[in-house]
Motif scaffolding. Structure first.
Motif, PDB file in Angstrom:
ATOM      1  N   MET A   1      24.492  16.164   0.734  1.00  0.00           N
ATOM      2  CA  MET A   1      23.886  15.612   1.146  1.00  0.00           C
ATOM      3  C   MET A   1      23.585  14.534   0.501  1.00  0.00           C
ATOM      4  O   MET A   1      23.166  14.589  -0.721  1.00  0.00           O
ATOM      5  CB  MET A   1      22.151  15.875   1.286  1.00  0.00           C
ATOM      6  N   ALA A   2      23.423  13.280   1.404  1.00  0.00           N
ATOM      7  CA  ALA A   2      23.616  12.078   1.176  1.00  0.00           C
ATOM      8  C   ALA A   2      21.660  11.377   0.347  1.00  0.00           C
ATOM      9  O   ALA A   2      21.276  11.926   0.535  1.00  0.00           O
ATOM     10  CB  ALA A   2      23.839  10.672   2.166  1.00  0.00           C
ATOM     11  N   ARG A   3      22.440  10.433  -0.834  1.00  0.00           N
ATOM     12  CA  ARG A   3      21.231  10.578  -1.360  1.00  0.00           C
ATOM     13  C   ARG A   3      20.651   8.622  -0.863  1.00  0.00           C
ATOM     14  O   ARG A   3      21.580   8.669   0.035  1.00  0.00           O
ATOM     15  CB  ARG A   3      21.422   9.815  -2.985  1.00  0.00           C
ATOM     16  N   PRO A   4      19.361   9.070  -0.828  1.00  0.00           N
ATOM     17  CA  PRO A   4      18.605   7.865   0.026  1.00  0.00           C
ATOM     18  C   PRO A   4      19.334   6.438  -0.211  1.00  0.00           C
ATOM     19  O   PRO A   4      18.848   6.043  -1.814  1.00  0.00           O
ATOM     20  CB  PRO A   4      16.927   7.745  -0.290  1.00  0.00           C
ATOM     21  N   SER A   5      19.326   5.469   0.270  1.00  0.00           N
ATOM     22  CA  SER A   5      20.067   4.114   0.788  1.00  0.00           C
ATOM     23  C   SER A   5      18.680   3.602  -0.572  1.00  0.00           C
ATOM     24  O   SER A   5      17.730   3.450  -0.391  1.00  0.00           O
ATOM     25  CB  SER A   5      20.444   3.353   1.593  1.00  0.00           C
ATOM     26  N   ASN A   6      19.086   2.379  -1.976  1.00  0.00           N
ATOM     27  CA  ASN A   6      18.334   1.821  -2.197  1.00  0.00           C
ATOM     28  C   ASN A   6      18.294   0.416  -1.081  1.00  0.00           C
ATOM     29  O   ASN A   6      17.529  -0.273  -1.897  1.00  0.00           O
ATOM     30  CB  ASN A   6      18.396   0.930  -3.401  1.00  0.00           C
ATOM     31  N   HIS A   7      18.665   0.287  -0.301  1.00  0.00           N
ATOM     32  CA  HIS A   7      19.266  -1.080   0.150  1.00  0.00           C
ATOM     33  C   HIS A   7      18.529  -1.183   1.717  1.00  0.00           C
ATOM     34  O   HIS A   7      18.022  -0.135   2.400  1.00  0.00           O
ATOM     35  CB  HIS A   7      20.774  -1.153   0.605  1.00  0.00           C
ATOM     36  N   SER A   8      17.303  -1.795   2.229  1.00  0.00           N
ATOM     37  CA  SER A   8      16.890  -2.271   3.284  1.00  0.00           C
ATOM     38  C   SER A   8      17.860  -1.978   4.192  1.00  0.00           C
ATOM     39  O   SER A   8      18.744  -2.467   4.222  1.00  0.00           O
ATOM     40  CB  SER A   8      15.851  -3.342   3.615  1.00  0.00           C
ATOM     41  N   SER A   9      17.092  -1.938   6.036  1.00  0.00           N
ATOM     42  CA  SER A   9      18.401  -1.599   6.605  1.00  0.00           C
ATOM     43  C   SER A   9      18.365  -3.138   7.781  1.00  0.00           C
ATOM     44  O   SER A   9      19.273  -3.600   8.271  1.00  0.00           O
ATOM     45  CB  SER A   9      17.398  -0.767   8.381  1.00  0.00           C
ATOM     46  N   GLU A  10      17.238  -4.269   7.177  1.00  0.00           N
ATOM     47  CA  GLU A  10      17.318  -5.489   7.192  1.00  0.00           C
ATOM     48  C   GLU A  10      18.394  -5.766   6.235  1.00  0.00           C
ATOM     49  O   GLU A  10      19.073  -6.882   6.613  1.00  0.00           O
ATOM     50  CB  GLU A  10      16.327  -6.215   6.986  1.00  0.00           C
ATOM     51  N   ARG A  12      21.529  -4.011   5.394  1.00  0.00           N
ATOM     52  CA  ARG A  12      22.414  -3.780   5.903  1.00  0.00           C
ATOM     53  C   ARG A  12      23.115  -4.572   6.820  1.00  0.00           C
ATOM     54  O   ARG A  12      24.036  -4.021   7.436  1.00  0.00           O
ATOM     55  CB  ARG A  12      22.427  -2.011   5.792  1.00  0.00           C
ATOM     56  N   SER A  13      21.634  -5.265   8.053  1.00  0.00           N
ATOM     57  CA  SER A  13      22.592  -5.556   9.238  1.00  0.00           C
ATOM     58  C   SER A  13      23.202  -6.809   8.707  1.00  0.00           C
ATOM     59  O   SER A  13      23.993  -6.926   9.567  1.00  0.00           O
ATOM     60  CB  SER A  13      21.111  -4.559   9.932  1.00  0.00           C
ATOM     61  N   ASP A  14      22.554  -7.312   7.808  1.00  0.00           N
ATOM     62  CA  ASP A  14      22.867  -9.066   7.129  1.00  0.00           C
ATOM     63  C   ASP A  14      24.508  -9.197   7.019  1.00  0.00           C
ATOM     64  O   ASP A  14      25.144  -9.369   6.932  1.00  0.00           O
ATOM     65  CB  ASP A  14      21.471  -9.111   6.262  1.00  0.00           C
ATOM     66  N   ALA A  15      24.615  -7.602   5.363  1.00  0.00           N
ATOM     67  CA  ALA A  15      26.005  -7.509   5.532  1.00  0.00           C
ATOM     68  C   ALA A  15      26.848  -6.814   6.470  1.00  0.00           C
ATOM     69  O   ALA A  15      27.623  -7.740   6.332  1.00  0.00           O
ATOM     70  CB  ALA A  15      25.372  -6.364   4.103  1.00  0.00           C
ATOM     71  N   ILE A  16      26.381  -6.067   7.127  1.00  0.00           N
ATOM     72  CA  ILE A  16      27.204  -5.680   8.708  1.00  0.00           C
ATOM     73  C   ILE A  16      27.621  -7.246   9.417  1.00  0.00           C
ATOM     74  O   ILE A  16      29.256  -7.814   9.793  1.00  0.00           O
ATOM     75  CB  ILE A  16      26.727  -4.888   9.443  1.00  0.00           C
ATOM     76  N   ALA A  17      26.430  -7.650  10.040  1.00  0.00           N
ATOM     77  CA  ALA A  17      27.052  -9.926  10.264  1.00  0.00           C
ATOM     78  C   ALA A  17      27.482 -10.176   9.379  1.00  0.00           C
ATOM     79  O   ALA A  17      28.497 -11.474  10.159  1.00  0.00           O
ATOM     80  CB  ALA A  17      25.591  -9.851   9.972  1.00  0.00           C
ATOM     81  N   LEU A  18      28.176 -10.548   7.646  1.00  0.00           N
ATOM     82  CA  LEU A  18      28.734 -11.460   7.195  1.00  0.00           C
ATOM     83  C   LEU A  18      29.927 -11.323   7.291  1.00  0.00           C
ATOM     84  O   LEU A  18      30.640 -11.622   7.161  1.00  0.00           O
ATOM     85  CB  LEU A  18      27.781 -10.982   5.575  1.00  0.00           C
ATOM     86  N   TRP A  19      29.776  -8.882   7.307  1.00  0.00           N
ATOM     87  CA  TRP A  19      31.765  -8.937   6.806  1.00  0.00           C
ATOM     88  C   TRP A  19      31.652  -9.770   8.262  1.00  0.00           C
ATOM     89  O   TRP A  19      33.030  -9.667   8.445  1.00  0.00           O
ATOM     90  CB  TRP A  19      31.733  -8.068   6.983  1.00  0.00           C
ATOM     91  N   LEU A  42      29.464  -0.646   2.346  1.00  0.00           N
ATOM     92  CA  LEU A  42      29.488  -1.405   3.473  1.00  0.00           C
ATOM     93  C   LEU A  42      30.325  -0.760   4.936  1.00  0.00           C
ATOM     94  O   LEU A  42      30.535  -0.939   5.906  1.00  0.00           O
ATOM     95  CB  LEU A  42      30.100  -2.750   2.839  1.00  0.00           C
ATOM     96  N   ARG A  43      31.489  -0.593   4.654  1.00  0.00           N
ATOM     97  CA  ARG A  43      32.460   0.192   5.866  1.00  0.00           C
ATOM     98  C   ARG A  43      31.353   1.765   6.520  1.00  0.00           C
ATOM     99  O   ARG A  43      31.668   1.222   7.278  1.00  0.00           O
ATOM    100  CB  ARG A  43      33.620   0.728   5.152  1.00  0.00           C
ATOM    101  N   THR A  44      31.114   2.130   5.833  1.00  0.00           N
ATOM    102  CA  THR A  44      30.047   3.381   5.825  1.00  0.00           C
ATOM    103  C   THR A  44      28.882   2.936   6.962  1.00  0.00           C
ATOM    104  O   THR A  44      28.648   3.844   7.818  1.00  0.00           O
ATOM    105  CB  THR A  44      29.810   4.255   5.318  1.00  0.00           C
ATOM    106  N   TRP A  45      28.754   1.544   6.352  1.00  0.00           N
ATOM    107  CA  TRP A  45      27.164   0.920   7.231  1.00  0.00           C
ATOM    108  C   TRP A  45      28.419   0.382   8.562  1.00  0.00           C
ATOM    109  O   TRP A  45      27.331   0.777   9.861  1.00  0.00           O
ATOM    110  CB  TRP A  45      26.527  -0.171   6.230  1.00  0.00           C
TER     111      TRP A  45
END
Length: 102
Positions: A1-10, A12-19, A42-45
């Motif tokens: 089971m994956a542990r909860p993320s320390n990063h907000s969905s915002e 994550r979406s900003d990181a994906i957009a940047l990539w 980042l790849r998983t996101w």
């Protein structure tokens, strides 16, 4: 089971957009280093963001395009059958005239 993320969905979406904005010049590793996250995270996101269902407009456009492509496919299949018939007639005519020449 994956542990909860320390990063907000915002984040994550900003990181994906940047990539995605720099995907032609920078790797996951480069962007992740700038953001201080693991490159695999980042790849998983990025992979997860691709699995969101399409919008209703995209679904309608897809249905319209699918109908157009099916009609075109039917038209091309009919044309292919006509070409096969024409080739067979030419083959038979060539065989007939070859026999007549002998």
């Amino acid at each position: 089971m994956a542990r909860p993320s320390n990063h907000s969905s915002e984040f994550r979406s900003d990181a994906i957009a940047l990539w995605r904005a720099s995907a032609d010049r920078r790797t996951f590793k480069d962007v992740a280093a700038d953001l201080n996250v693991n490159p695999e995270t980042l790849r998983t996101w990025a992979r997860g963001s691709d699995s969101h269902p399409p919008s209703a407009d995209a679904s309608q456009d897809t249905e319209t395009e699918l109908a157009r492509l099916r009609a075109e496919n039917a038209r091309l299949a009919k044309a292919e059958k006509e070409w096969q018939l024409a080739r067979e007639l030419l083959r038979q005519a060539a065989a007939y005239f070859t026999r007549e020449m002998k």
